[in-house]
Design an enzyme around this catalytic site. Structure first.
Site, PDB file in Angstrom:
ATOM      1  N   ASP A 270       0.734  -1.312   0.058  1.00 43.59           N
ATOM      2  CA  ASP A 270      -0.032  -0.171   0.002  1.00 43.59           C
ATOM      3  C   ASP A 270       0.891   1.044  -0.010  1.00 43.59           C
ATOM      4  OD1 ASP A 270      -2.526   1.486   0.399  1.00 43.59           O
ATOM      5  OD2 ASP A 270      -1.581   1.749   2.339  1.00 43.59           O
ATOM      6  N   GLU A 305       1.277   0.066  -5.022  1.00 46.32           N
ATOM      7  CA  GLU A 305       0.426   1.651  -5.357  1.00 46.32           C
ATOM      8  C   GLU A 305       1.494   2.746  -4.967  1.00 46.32           C
ATOM      9  OE1 GLU A 305      -3.373   3.858  -3.350  1.00 46.32           O
ATOM     10  OE2 GLU A 305      -2.169   2.743  -1.920  1.00 46.32           O
TER      11      GLU A 305
END
EC number: 3.2.1.141
Length: 628
Positions: A270, A305
């Site tokens: 993330d 990401e």
């Protein structure tokens, strides 16, 4: 790393080292004057304390046979505060309770010989464990595995499951990063789910968060302030101190632990742009290299990401990922969303006028912003990505962020015209990038997926008001009364409203959408995926954009000299394709998909109706396009 027949364990630097004769308990707290091991009673309450010894590296140790598997333990620091193990595998209760000693090899795997699937076969299905099923746990996902396989999904991606404060949340506020949340069933239930998925040929990916800890239940700073850099700020507080080796080990071991002990097939890292690493070797680079080194004989994949549009981590060696397999491509989502909804606020402002050209560019060459100036961000963004193969990017029309970070959690299905959405779904699922569906998207769920938490008191109030304040900059929420209508993240009703409604599949409209997705995914695996294997090279995409309509053509040069063509028109009016665009015979080759029905016949005459999308597989290039 240990394996006994069909049982798996990964020995980490943090957490207990289990032994039948007496387990060693460890905690890194270099400046703590004293640490005691708290031994729990049958009720899981602290009953006795054992003095721990510190070594020269700042680790506190105690070995004892007084904590057996299933027994509770924790640590008492100098202030008298009793804290759980930050590498806890199971908790007695919530994040504030004692931890539980777990025998990592207690679970016997039925799919022990599973080695995963090649990256190019990946079709992601992102889901939130708590809202995917009626039971809201890992067992509830198991009940739908056959459905997901029949749909054509090959990889289930779980939002973070590490234990966070409360029983409801997206998972990005985790504080016990080794501990599957007890609300979802805990560590054994997660292993049972992964095992069941593997038995059906399905991969399992896990979203992991290495850029911050959550605000409720993170006690590390109370005994090891060295774990954080107070002087380096992130959106969530002090940065994690990755220049400390034990801290670095905590996260890298965590990744290896999920992949080995839980047989997870891949991880999504993330927001890696928010990892404030002050060392010469970025954490992601070291972590990915360790993963590749540790699992040479399994198909193990990493995705990331990162809003910087960088490429060093997704570069290829001999046609294969050197570190990270694929980057989540927000640019593709943003272009698709703007074309479908005409929204132009926030980051969508960078896409509102050039979205057709930008979508074609993203499909052919990766990112939209490849060193271009972003008005929204006020700076140049990205680097060239045209040299990378399409499979270096994960594309999506919806995901947890892009739905849940809207004020009311609206889905694209509820915001855009049906024909445009179905054109975009065909583009997503048949293009050579790795596609991702968000739970319910396959049948067109219109229920919201909201942002929800389970905090109370001052923290709950801060989260609620902070959430509403985020939307002040949007025209619809300039008024305080309008912002008051935004759902309270801590309300049980917000969580309940976000659950999938599986009864929608009883209605013909939604069954029709599901059958369309099934057909597209079957064609993808049968006709497109074989052309993506064996080290697909970069620079294989070209495109042409209409000057006066929302239409474009993309061509990808794939394996064995095959050319995959996409003809798309997202306008209401037909597009007469200019004669200088098509350089081949539109009657040859194979039509993979035509939407709406008959669009391929119209295309033969040189006209593309709107809205429509046609995929053709040829042995030659049909368009005169560009690749940059």
């Amino acid at each position: 790393m240990a394996r006994t027949a069909d049982r798996f364990a990964f020995e980490t630097n943090w957490g207990p080292r289990f032994s039948g004769d007496g387990s060693e308990f460890r905690l890194w707290a270099p400046s703590a004057p004293s640490i005691e091991l708290a031994i729990g009673d049958e009720a899981g309450k602290p009953a006795d304390f054992l003095t721990m010894e510190r070594d020269g590296a700042g680790w506190w140790h105690a070995t004892t046979d007084r904590v057996r598997p299933g027994g509770a333990y924790g640590f008492r620091v100098e202030s008298g505060l009793i804290v759980p193990d930050p590498a806890s595998r199971r908790q007695v209760g919530d994040v504030h309770s004692l931890s539980v000693l777990v025998d990592p090899e207690a679970y016997e795997w039925r799919s022990a010989d599973w080695n995963g699937r090649p990256w190019e076969e990946t079709v992601f299905y992102e889901l939130h464990t708590g809202t995917f099923s009626a039971t809201g746990d890992f067992a509830g996902i198991c009940d739908k595995l056959d459905y997901l396989k029949e749909t054509g999904v090959t990889a289930i991606e779980l939002l973070p499951v590490a234990q966070f404060g409360g029983r409801r949340g997206w998972g990005y506020d985790g504080v016990l990063l080794y501990c599957p949340h007890e609300a979802y069933g805990g560590e054994e239930a997660l292993k049972q789910f992964v095992d069941a998925a593997h038995q059906r040929g399905l991969m399992v990916f896990l979203d992991v968060v290495y850029n911050h800890f959550g605000p409720d239940g993170n006690y590390i700073g109370s005994y090891a302030p060295e774990f954080f850099h107070q002087e380096i700020h992130t959106p969530w507080g002090a940065a994690i101190a990755y220049d400390e080796q034990p801290v670095r080990d905590f996260m890298i071991d965590n990744a290896l632990y999920w992949l080995e002990e839980y047989r997870i097939d891949g991880l999504r890292l993330d927001a890696i742009d928010s990892i404030k690493d002050t060392t010469d070797t970025p954490l992601v680079k070291e972590l990915a290299a360790r993963v590749r080194e540790t699992f040479p004989d399994r198909h193990v994949h990493l995705t990331t990401e990162d809003d910087r549009n960088i490429t060093w981590h997704i570069e290829r060696e001999n046609g294969r990922p050197a570190l990270v397999s694929g980057e989540w491509n927000d640019d593709f989502h943003h272009t698709a969303h703007v074309l479908a909804t005409h929204e132009d606020e926030g980051y969508y402002a960078d896409y509102s006028r050039r979205s057709v050209a930008q979508m074609a560019k993203a499909l052919a060459t990766g990112f939209v912003y490849q060193g271009d100036h972003s008005e929204h961000r006020g700076k140049d963004v990205g680097v060239s990505s045209a040299h990378l193969p399409p499979t270096a990017f994960v594309n999506f029309l919806q995901n947890h962020d892009q739905i849940g970070n809207r004020a009311f959690g609206d889905r694209l299905t509820d915001l855009a015209a049906r024909r445009v959405v179905e054109c975009l779904q065909a583009i997503l699922l048949l293009s050579p990038q790795i596609p991702l569906l968000f739970m319910g998207e396959e049948y067109g769920d219109t229920h919201p997926f909201c942002f929800f938490t389970d905090f109370d008191g001052e923290l709950g109030e801060a989260v609620r008001e902070g959430r509403r304040a985020e939307f002040k900059k949007f025209a619809a929420f300039h008024d305080e009364d309008a912002r008051a209508l935004i759902p309270d993240p801590n309300a049980q009703s917000t969580f309940e409203a976000s659950k999938l409604d599986w009864t929608m599949l009883d209605r013909p409209t939604y069954r029709r959408r599901l059958e369309m997705v099934k057909r597209l995914l079957e064609k993808r695996q049968r006709l497109v995926v074989p052309l993506l294997s064996d080290g697909l090279t970069g620079g294989c995409g070209e495109y042409h954009v209409s000057d006066d309509t929302l239409a474009f053509v993309v061509c990808w040069h794939l394996k064995d000299g095959s050319a995959l063509h996409l003809f798309a028109n997202l306008d209401d009016e037909p597009w007469a394709i200019p004669s200088d665009v098509v350089s081949g015979d539109l009657t040859c080759g194979e039509v993979l998909h035509a939407y709406p029905k008959g669009a391929d016949e119209t295309l033969r005459t040189g006209v593309l109706p709107g809205p429509s999308a046609v995929f053709r597989l040829e042995s030659q290039k049909l368009i005169a396009g560009k690749n940059g």
